[in-house]
Design a protein around this motif. Structure first.
Motif, PDB file in Angstrom:
ATOM      1  N   ALA A 176       0.835  -1.210   0.000  1.00  0.00           N
ATOM      2  CA  ALA A 176       0.000   0.000   0.000  1.00  0.00           C
ATOM      3  C   ALA A 176       0.863   1.250   0.000  1.00  0.00           C
ATOM      4  N   VAL A 177       1.930   1.227   0.779  1.00  0.00           N
ATOM      5  CA  VAL A 177       2.815   2.395   0.866  1.00  0.00           C
ATOM      6  C   VAL A 177       3.559   2.604  -0.444  1.00  0.00           C
ATOM      7  N   ARG A 178       4.071   1.523  -1.023  1.00  0.00           N
ATOM      8  CA  ARG A 178       4.830   1.655  -2.266  1.00  0.00           C
ATOM      9  C   ARG A 178       3.969   2.208  -3.395  1.00  0.00           C
ATOM     10  N   ALA A 179       2.679   1.990  -3.340  1.00  0.00           N
ATOM     11  CA  ALA A 179       1.800   2.512  -4.385  1.00  0.00           C
ATOM     12  C   ALA A 179       1.705   4.036  -4.343  1.00  0.00           C
ATOM     13  N   PHE A 180       2.105   4.656  -3.241  1.00  0.00           N
ATOM     14  CA  PHE A 180       2.106   6.123  -3.140  1.00  0.00           C
ATOM     15  C   PHE A 180       3.251   6.739  -3.930  1.00  0.00           C
ATOM     16  N   TYR A 181       4.368   6.030  -4.012  1.00  0.00           N
ATOM     17  CA  TYR A 181       5.588   6.640  -4.529  1.00  0.00           C
ATOM     18  C   TYR A 181       5.522   7.157  -5.963  1.00  0.00           C
ATOM     19  N   PRO A 182       4.885   6.479  -6.906  1.00  0.00           N
ATOM     20  CA  PRO A 182       4.853   7.060  -8.257  1.00  0.00           C
ATOM     21  C   PRO A 182       4.221   8.459  -8.278  1.00  0.00           C
ATOM     22  N   ALA A 183       3.096   8.622  -7.597  1.00  0.00           N
ATOM     23  CA  ALA A 183       2.420   9.923  -7.591  1.00  0.00           C
ATOM     24  C   ALA A 183       3.215  10.957  -6.801  1.00  0.00           C
ATOM     25  N   LEU A 184       3.827  10.553  -5.700  1.00  0.00           N
ATOM     26  CA  LEU A 184       4.608  11.505  -4.905  1.00  0.00           C
ATOM     27  C   LEU A 184       5.814  12.009  -5.690  1.00  0.00           C
ATOM     28  N   HIS A 185       6.522  11.094  -6.353  1.00  0.00           N
ATOM     29  CA  HIS A 185       7.684  11.524  -7.148  1.00  0.00           C
ATOM     30  C   HIS A 185       7.258  12.302  -8.391  1.00  0.00           C
ATOM     31  N   LEU A 186       6.132  11.948  -8.980  1.00  0.00           N
ATOM     32  CA  LEU A 186       5.598  12.717 -10.103  1.00  0.00           C
ATOM     33  C   LEU A 186       5.299  14.150  -9.670  1.00  0.00           C
ATOM     34  N   SER A 187       4.681  14.309  -8.511  1.00  0.00           N
ATOM     35  CA  SER A 187       4.388  15.656  -7.996  1.00  0.00           C
ATOM     36  C   SER A 187       5.668  16.448  -7.784  1.00  0.00           C
ATOM     37  N   LEU A 188       6.681  15.800  -7.213  1.00  0.00           N
ATOM     38  CA  LEU A 188       7.959  16.497  -7.019  1.00  0.00           C
ATOM     39  C   LEU A 188       8.580  16.882  -8.353  1.00  0.00           C
ATOM     40  N   ALA A 189       8.520  15.996  -9.332  1.00  0.00           N
ATOM     41  CA  ALA A 189       9.061  16.318 -10.661  1.00  0.00           C
ATOM     42  C   ALA A 189       8.349  17.535 -11.241  1.00  0.00           C
ATOM     43  N   ALA A 190       7.037  17.568 -11.127  1.00  0.00           N
ATOM     44  CA  ALA A 190       6.267  18.707 -11.643  1.00  0.00           C
ATOM     45  C   ALA A 190       6.637  19.993 -10.906  1.00  0.00           C
ATOM     46  N   ASP A 191       6.860  19.881  -9.592  1.00  0.00           N
ATOM     47  CA  ASP A 191       7.279  21.064  -8.820  1.00  0.00           C
ATOM     48  C   ASP A 191       8.609  21.597  -9.349  1.00  0.00           C
ATOM     49  N   TYR A 192       9.550  20.701  -9.580  1.00  0.00           N
ATOM     50  CA  TYR A 192      10.867  21.134 -10.058  1.00  0.00           C
ATOM     51  C   TYR A 192      10.789  21.723 -11.467  1.00  0.00           C
ATOM     52  N   VAL A 193       9.877  21.237 -12.287  1.00  0.00           N
ATOM     53  CA  VAL A 193       9.674  21.847 -13.607  1.00  0.00           C
ATOM     54  C   VAL A 193       9.210  23.294 -13.422  1.00  0.00           C
ATOM     55  N   LYS A 194       8.232  23.496 -12.546  1.00  0.00           N
ATOM     56  CA  LYS A 194       7.729  24.862 -12.294  1.00  0.00           C
ATOM     57  C   LYS A 194       8.824  25.774 -11.775  1.00  0.00           C
ATOM     58  N   LEU A 195       9.762  25.205 -11.024  1.00  0.00           N
ATOM     59  CA  LEU A 195      10.852  25.989 -10.452  1.00  0.00           C
ATOM     60  C   LEU A 195      12.055  26.078 -11.395  1.00  0.00           C
ATOM     61  N   ARG A 196      11.875  25.583 -12.632  1.00  0.00           N
ATOM     62  CA  ARG A 196      12.915  25.604 -13.670  1.00  0.00           C
ATOM     63  C   ARG A 196      14.186  24.893 -13.221  1.00  0.00           C
ATOM     64  N   ARG A 197      13.975  23.710 -12.628  1.00  0.00           N
ATOM     65  CA  ARG A 197      15.085  22.860 -12.204  1.00  0.00           C
ATOM     66  C   ARG A 197      14.915  21.500 -12.893  1.00  0.00           C
ATOM     67  N   PRO A 198      15.175  21.469 -14.224  1.00  0.00           N
ATOM     68  CA  PRO A 198      14.886  20.261 -14.999  1.00  0.00           C
ATOM     69  C   PRO A 198      15.670  19.024 -14.564  1.00  0.00           C
ATOM     70  N   GLU A 199      16.872  19.188 -14.098  1.00  0.00           N
ATOM     71  CA  GLU A 199      17.655  18.006 -13.689  1.00  0.00           C
ATOM     72  C   GLU A 199      17.020  17.354 -12.466  1.00  0.00           C
ATOM     73  N   ALA A 200      16.611  18.148 -11.490  1.00  0.00           N
ATOM     74  CA  ALA A 200      15.933  17.598 -10.313  1.00  0.00           C
ATOM     75  C   ALA A 200      14.607  16.962 -10.724  1.00  0.00           C
ATOM     76  N   ALA A 201      13.935  17.589 -11.684  1.00  0.00           N
ATOM     77  CA  ALA A 201      12.678  17.023 -12.187  1.00  0.00           C
ATOM     78  C   ALA A 201      12.928  15.661 -12.808  1.00  0.00           C
ATOM     79  N   ARG A 202      13.991  15.546 -13.586  1.00  0.00           N
ATOM     80  CA  ARG A 202      14.304  14.268 -14.239  1.00  0.00           C
ATOM     81  C   ARG A 202      14.596  13.169 -13.219  1.00  0.00           C
ATOM     82  N   VAL A 203      15.273  13.518 -12.140  1.00  0.00           N
ATOM     83  CA  VAL A 203      15.582  12.529 -11.106  1.00  0.00           C
ATOM     84  C   VAL A 203      14.289  11.982 -10.510  1.00  0.00           C
TER      85      VAL A 203
END
Length: 164
Positions: free
Chosen positions: A89-116
């Motif tokens: 159940a916990v592992r199923a959270f991770y794709p969405a959580l990391h996707l949200s972080l990637a989107a945040d880094y895109v908004k902050l113009r930090r593409p390398e962090a977004a890619r990670v």
């Protein structure tokens, strides 16, 4: 006593759900206020699932990308502390959580962090069910991958773990 505690936890999730309905209806300010109120009540030491869920949706209710990132990082930290929950159940959270972080880094113009974080989201998709939610998360990951791969001035770029 345990039944009373479970009923109380259900009440918290119900309140979170009500605020999320407001958020999805476009009333970000009221949703942010209600979610913030719940966060104040449960605090940093509250139930990890509540903290993860609240932080994830509080991120979505923010107007400032830096604030959004801070709440998404709190959500990830809370998820990492859910050792008492079933592992699947916990592992199923991770794709969405990391996707949200990637989107945040895109908004902050930090593409390398977004890619990670996008690579971490992609790597965690095996934990998603083959249902509407899982399909939606996988589609959102693919959209953000395409967007980052063709970023102006960058040209196509591989994601961590992919060959050029």
């Amino acid at each position: 006593m345990r039944e009373q505690q479970e009923a109380s936890e259900d009440a918290v999730m119900t309140r979170i759900g009500q605020a999320v309905i407001l958020l999805h209806a476009g009333d970000r300010e009221e949703a942010r206020n209600r979610l913030g109120e719940i966060w104040s009540e449960i605090g940093e030491e509250g139930d990890g699932l509540h903290r993860c869920t609240l932080a994830h949706y509080l991120a979505d209710a923010q107007d400032d990308p830096g604030d959004e990132l801070a709440w998404d990082l709190r959500a990830l930290t809370a998820a990492e502390g859910l050792a008492d929950r079933p592992r699947e159940a916990v592992r199923a959270f991770y794709p969405a959580l990391h996707l949200s972080l990637a989107a945040d880094y895109v908004k902050l113009r930090r593409p390398e962090a977004a890619r990670v974080h996008l690579a971490r989201a992609r790597a965690a998709t095996a934990e998603l069910s083959d249902d509407g939610y899982g399909d939606g998360v996988r589609a959102a990951i693919a959209r953000l991958e395409r967007r980052l791969a063709t970023e102006p001035g960058q040209g196509p770029r591989p994601f961590p773990g992919q060959s050029p």
